[in-house]
Enzyme design. Structure first.
Site, short mmCIF file in Angstrom:
data_model
loop_
_atom_site.label_atom_id
_atom_site.label_comp_id
_atom_site.label_asym_id
_atom_site.label_seq_id
_atom_site.Cartn_x
_atom_site.Cartn_y
_atom_site.Cartn_z
N SER A 1 0.95 -1.45 -0.06
CA SER A 1 -0.29 0.27 -0.25
C SER A 1 0.69 1.56 -0.09
O SER A 1 1.69 1.41 0.57
CB SER A 1 -1.10 0.37 1.03
N TYR B 1 -2.19 -1.40 10.08
CA TYR B 1 -2.07 -1.05 8.19
C TYR B 1 -0.17 -0.35 8.57
O TYR B 1 0.19 -1.51 7.49
CB TYR B 1 -2.78 -0.61 8.10
#
Length: 266
Positions: A136, A149
């Site tokens: 990401s 995350y």
């Protein structure tokens, strides 16, 4: 790597980027094993016909990874490409439980490690293979709201870099996908949670750049694989954000704090 005639495994393939990768791979002449916790992965495989087969299971589980490779070997032959695409967003804030941390590491990082441990030695022996890690932009920059995350996606980027450095001269190609907003369920998970930090996280991604379709991202991934390109940035502005971060880290941190405050004030 030319995907025509190759065998690939794609995790997180029940929807979103994973399903789009499955469609793009089959469209390019590959045969695929699709994996997901959701039974929707069976529908994706049925859509793709004889060139695809689905396995439902937790792709962080070593036994499931072994099953995926075994199904590929039995149905299509040697695995040439592995797309470690499954991911979870994780809870927001400081008070994340040990179990929540473990779950994020299992899916976002350790699943990649376990797959590579099984496949990279085979690829080194064969002189060819390709590993694609879905990380990401949060793995290069940060994620407002979710520490789990942010940390596990940073770890995924670092592991992909290590794979490329260690095995890149032995025939193993590695790419790392680092998008911002993509039209998937995970994009809206923070907003749907009702948590202020989670909602701010979703709003941060939506305001930082355009939201791309999974099919657009999948096409960019396969182009990068063909070109043996490591870093895949479907949102071009991420590169400039990385430059700003590394050129003046203190200024970047101050800017991110101001940005977070503005999102929480909305």
């Amino acid at each position: 790597m030319d995907i025509d005639g190759k065998v690939a495994i794609v995790t997180g393939a029940g929807a979103g980027i994973g399903a789009a990768l499955g469609r793009a791979l089959v469209g390019g002449g590959a045969r695929v094993v699709l994996a997901d916790l959701s039974p929707t992965v069976q529908d994706v495989a049925e859509e793709l016909g004889d060139s695809a087969v689905a396995v439902t299971g937790d792709v962080a589980d070593p036994g499931v990874i072994d099953e995926l490779i075994g199904v590929a070997d039995d149905r299509f032959g040697d695995v040439h490409l592995y797309f470690a695409n499954a991911g979870v967003i994780g809870a927001s804030g400081l008070e994340v439980t040990e179990q929540q941390w473990d779950h994020s590491f299992e899916v976002n990082t350790r699943a990649h490690i376990r797959a590579a441990q099984r496949l990279v030695p085979r690829w080194v022996e064969a002189g060819s293979g390709y590993f694609v890690s879905t990380a990401s932009a949060a793995g290069l920059l940060t994620q407002i709201g979710s520490a789990t995350y942010t940390v596990t996606k940073h770890a995924a980027v670092a592991y992909a870099e290590w794979l490329s450095i260690t095995f890149g001269d032995q025939g193993v190609g590695v790419s790392c996908l680092c998008p911002m907003g993509v039209e998937t369920a995970i994009l809206y998970a923070g907003r749907d949670s009702g948590d202020r930090l989670g909602m701010a996280a979703t709003n941060a991604v939506l305001s930082a750049g355009g939201v791309l379709t999974p099919d657009t991202v999948a096409q960019e991934v396969l182009e990068a694989v063909a070109a043996q390109q490591f870093l895949i940035l479907p949102h071009a502005q991420v590169l400039e954000m990385m430059r700003q971060k590394t050129s003046d880290h203190e200024r970047w941190l101050r800017g991110m704090r101001r940005y977070q405050a503005s999102l929480l004030a909305d």
